[in-house]
Design a protein around this motif. Structure first.
Motif, PDB file in Angstrom:
ATOM      1  N   ASP A 153      48.109  56.107   6.327  1.00  0.00           N
ATOM      2  CA  ASP A 153      47.887  55.258   5.158  1.00  0.00           C
ATOM      3  C   ASP A 153      47.033  54.030   5.486  1.00  0.00           C
ATOM      4  N   ARG A 154      46.411  54.020   6.657  1.00  0.00           N
ATOM      5  CA  ARG A 154      45.592  52.872   7.073  1.00  0.00           C
ATOM      6  C   ARG A 154      44.208  53.373   7.474  1.00  0.00           C
ATOM      7  N   VAL A 155      43.210  53.035   6.663  1.00  0.00           N
ATOM      8  CA  VAL A 155      41.837  53.477   6.933  1.00  0.00           C
ATOM      9  C   VAL A 155      40.894  52.306   6.695  1.00  0.00           C
ATOM     10  N   TYR A 156      39.906  52.183   7.567  1.00  0.00           N
ATOM     11  CA  TYR A 156      38.883  51.144   7.441  1.00  0.00           C
ATOM     12  C   TYR A 156      37.522  51.805   7.235  1.00  0.00           C
ATOM     13  N   LEU A 157      36.765  51.264   6.278  1.00  0.00           N
ATOM     14  CA  LEU A 157      35.435  51.780   5.973  1.00  0.00           C
ATOM     15  C   LEU A 157      34.395  50.737   6.378  1.00  0.00           C
ATOM     16  N   LEU A 158      33.564  51.092   7.322  1.00  0.00           N
ATOM     17  CA  LEU A 158      32.490  50.211   7.747  1.00  0.00           C
ATOM     18  C   LEU A 158      31.273  50.505   6.884  1.00  0.00           C
ATOM     19  N   ASP A 159      30.969  49.575   5.994  1.00  0.00           N
ATOM     20  CA  ASP A 159      29.864  49.759   5.057  1.00  0.00           C
ATOM     21  C   ASP A 159      28.564  49.453   5.790  1.00  0.00           C
ATOM     22  N   ASN A 160      28.015  50.484   6.403  1.00  0.00           N
ATOM     23  CA  ASN A 160      26.831  50.303   7.245  1.00  0.00           C
ATOM     24  C   ASN A 160      26.000  51.576   7.175  1.00  0.00           C
ATOM     25  N   PRO A 161      25.162  51.707   6.145  1.00  0.00           N
ATOM     26  CA  PRO A 161      24.439  52.968   5.924  1.00  0.00           C
ATOM     27  C   PRO A 161      23.307  53.188   6.926  1.00  0.00           C
ATOM     28  N   LYS A 162      23.647  53.623   8.121  1.00  0.00           N
ATOM     29  CA  LYS A 162      22.636  53.783   9.160  1.00  0.00           C
ATOM     30  C   LYS A 162      22.128  55.219   9.271  1.00  0.00           C
ATOM     31  N   HIS A 163      22.771  56.159   8.569  1.00  0.00           N
ATOM     32  CA  HIS A 163      22.358  57.552   8.686  1.00  0.00           C
ATOM     33  C   HIS A 163      21.658  58.066   7.431  1.00  0.00           C
ATOM     34  N   GLU A 210      31.104  54.416   7.685  1.00  0.00           N
ATOM     35  CA  GLU A 210      31.694  54.925   8.914  1.00  0.00           C
ATOM     36  C   GLU A 210      33.200  54.744   8.766  1.00  0.00           C
ATOM     37  N   VAL A 211      33.954  55.796   8.988  1.00  0.00           N
ATOM     38  CA  VAL A 211      35.397  55.795   8.711  1.00  0.00           C
ATOM     39  C   VAL A 211      36.165  55.620  10.019  1.00  0.00           C
ATOM     40  N   TYR A 212      37.056  54.640  10.039  1.00  0.00           N
ATOM     41  CA  TYR A 212      37.893  54.360  11.214  1.00  0.00           C
ATOM     42  C   TYR A 212      39.360  54.432  10.804  1.00  0.00           C
ATOM     43  N   ALA A 213      40.170  54.985  11.701  1.00  0.00           N
ATOM     44  CA  ALA A 213      41.605  55.098  11.431  1.00  0.00           C
ATOM     45  C   ALA A 213      42.391  54.750  12.691  1.00  0.00           C
ATOM     46  N   MET A 219      29.976  35.650   7.027  1.00  0.00           N
ATOM     47  CA  MET A 219      30.133  34.561   6.073  1.00  0.00           C
ATOM     48  C   MET A 219      31.371  34.846   5.219  1.00  0.00           C
ATOM     49  N   GLY A 220      32.148  33.820   4.982  1.00  0.00           N
ATOM     50  CA  GLY A 220      33.307  33.977   4.115  1.00  0.00           C
ATOM     51  C   GLY A 220      34.596  34.299   4.840  1.00  0.00           C
ATOM     52  N   GLY A 221      34.580  34.279   6.172  1.00  0.00           N
ATOM     53  CA  GLY A 221      35.815  34.483   6.914  1.00  0.00           C
ATOM     54  C   GLY A 221      36.200  35.942   7.041  1.00  0.00           C
ATOM     55  N   ASN A 222      37.491  36.172   7.275  1.00  0.00           N
ATOM     56  CA  ASN A 222      38.016  37.508   7.502  1.00  0.00           C
ATOM     57  C   ASN A 222      38.129  38.256   6.173  1.00  0.00           C
ATOM     58  N   ALA A 223      37.255  39.268   5.992  1.00  0.00           N
ATOM     59  CA  ALA A 223      37.246  40.017   4.731  1.00  0.00           C
ATOM     60  C   ALA A 223      38.447  40.939   4.624  1.00  0.00           C
ATOM     61  N   LEU A 224      39.013  41.368   5.748  1.00  0.00           N
ATOM     62  CA  LEU A 224      40.145  42.295   5.702  1.00  0.00           C
ATOM     63  C   LEU A 224      41.402  41.620   5.173  1.00  0.00           C
ATOM     64  N   ALA A 225      41.614  40.360   5.551  1.00  0.00           N
ATOM     65  CA  ALA A 225      42.823  39.646   5.142  1.00  0.00           C
ATOM     66  C   ALA A 225      42.892  39.462   3.627  1.00  0.00           C
ATOM     67  N   TRP A 264      44.375  49.867   0.352  1.00  0.00           N
ATOM     68  CA  TRP A 264      43.701  50.729   1.338  1.00  0.00           C
ATOM     69  C   TRP A 264      42.949  51.845   0.624  1.00  0.00           C
ATOM     70  N   PRO A 265      41.842  52.276   1.191  1.00  0.00           N
ATOM     71  CA  PRO A 265      41.209  51.813   2.434  1.00  0.00           C
ATOM     72  C   PRO A 265      40.567  50.442   2.265  1.00  0.00           C
ATOM     73  N   LYS A 266      40.409  49.743   3.379  1.00  0.00           N
ATOM     74  CA  LYS A 266      39.770  48.444   3.372  1.00  0.00           C
ATOM     75  C   LYS A 266      38.316  48.572   3.847  1.00  0.00           C
ATOM     76  N   THR A 267      37.455  47.802   3.219  1.00  0.00           N
ATOM     77  CA  THR A 267      36.020  47.887   3.500  1.00  0.00           C
ATOM     78  C   THR A 267      35.537  46.613   4.177  1.00  0.00           C
ATOM     79  N   THR A 268      34.658  46.772   5.127  1.00  0.00           N
ATOM     80  CA  THR A 268      34.082  45.628   5.830  1.00  0.00           C
ATOM     81  C   THR A 268      32.654  45.951   6.236  1.00  0.00           C
TER      82      THR A 268
END
Length: 246
Positions: free
Chosen positions: A78-88, A95-98, A151-157, A162-166
């Motif tokens: 139930d914990r997933v992080y999405l890295l919003d970084n369209p490099k492909h 990019e999906v991290y768990a 900028m704007g501090g910790n976006a996850l907090a 979920w999922p949380k995006t950064t």
């Protein structure tokens, strides 16, 4: 006729010092390009290396090496992080991290599932649920993506669902968000033709690849040449015009 003016001592000193600085910076940039090329070669070779014991490298991974490891445990599904970084993909994607609970360990291992292409909209692409139960994973134990200026501090907090995006993956922030310690690197899973994810992992030199170091080296060497040319031009006597002797 003497076509040269005697230069002042400080002009000579400044020119020599400037050239030495420019040449030193250029050589340093070439060294950095060679170092990154070597790291990329090592990384490419690691993908075909034999599997190592994760416990042996987990807490203190070797510097400038990327061991391929096997690890057992289970996902925090139930914990997933999405890295919003369209490099492909030009359409964007994430990019999906768990987090993965390693068997008989108190720390979590952040697992890079791979890149999930976007669908042409601003919404995050849909991804399949994580498998539950005991699993055995294998892949490269590598550094997390670099963290840029935030900028704007910790976006996850600030996120409660979920999922949380950064846009940056800061392991310290992820650790704080999960309330549990993390291993110092992430696991980039081996490629799987049956997976929905694109797993074309590489070291993150996007901000300063080897080619850019070589371009900067050329720039510094050019500055050194310009300094010498300017010194010569400024201390060369102009030939008198015929009208000046009339």
């Amino acid at each position: 006729m003497n076509l040269w003016r005697r230069p002042r001592w400080w002009a000579v000193l400044l020119t020599v010092a400037g050239c030495l600085v420019f040449l030193r910076l250029g050589v340093w940039q070439l060294h950095r390009a060679d170092e990154k090329d070597e790291l990329l070669r090592r990384y490419a070779a690691s993908a075909q290396a034999s599997l190592s014991d994760f416990a042996a490298v987990a807490a203190t991974p070797p510097l400038d090496a990327y061991p391929r490891v096997r690890v057992q445990g289970h996902y925090l599904v139930d914990r997933v992080y999405l890295l919003d970084n369209p490099k492909h993909d030009q359409r964007g994607g994430v990019e999906v991290y768990a987090p993965f609970q390693v068997r008989d360990a108190s720390s979590l291992l952040l697992v890079d599932q791979g890149f999930l292409p976007g669908n042409g909209t601003d919404q995050a692409p849909q991804f399949p649920p994580l498998p539950s139960g005991e699993l055995t994973l294998q892949g490269l134990y590598q550094p997390a993506p670099g963290v840029g200026f935030e900028m704007g501090g910790n976006a996850l907090a600030a996120q409660t669902h979920w999922p949380k995006t950064t846009i940056f993956l800061d392991l310290k922030q992820v650790q704080q968000d999960l309330g549990q310690s993390l291993y110092p690197r992430v696991l980039a899973l081996d490629a799987d033709p049956a997976s929905i994810y694109v797993r074309e992992h590489t070291l993150d030199f996007s901000s300063m690849p080897p080619a850019r170091h070589r371009a900067y080296a050329f720039q510094w060497f050019t500055f050194a040449v310009v300094a010498v040319v300017m010194f010569i031009v400024l201390h060369r006597r102009r030939k008198p015009k015929p009208s000046d002797n009339a």
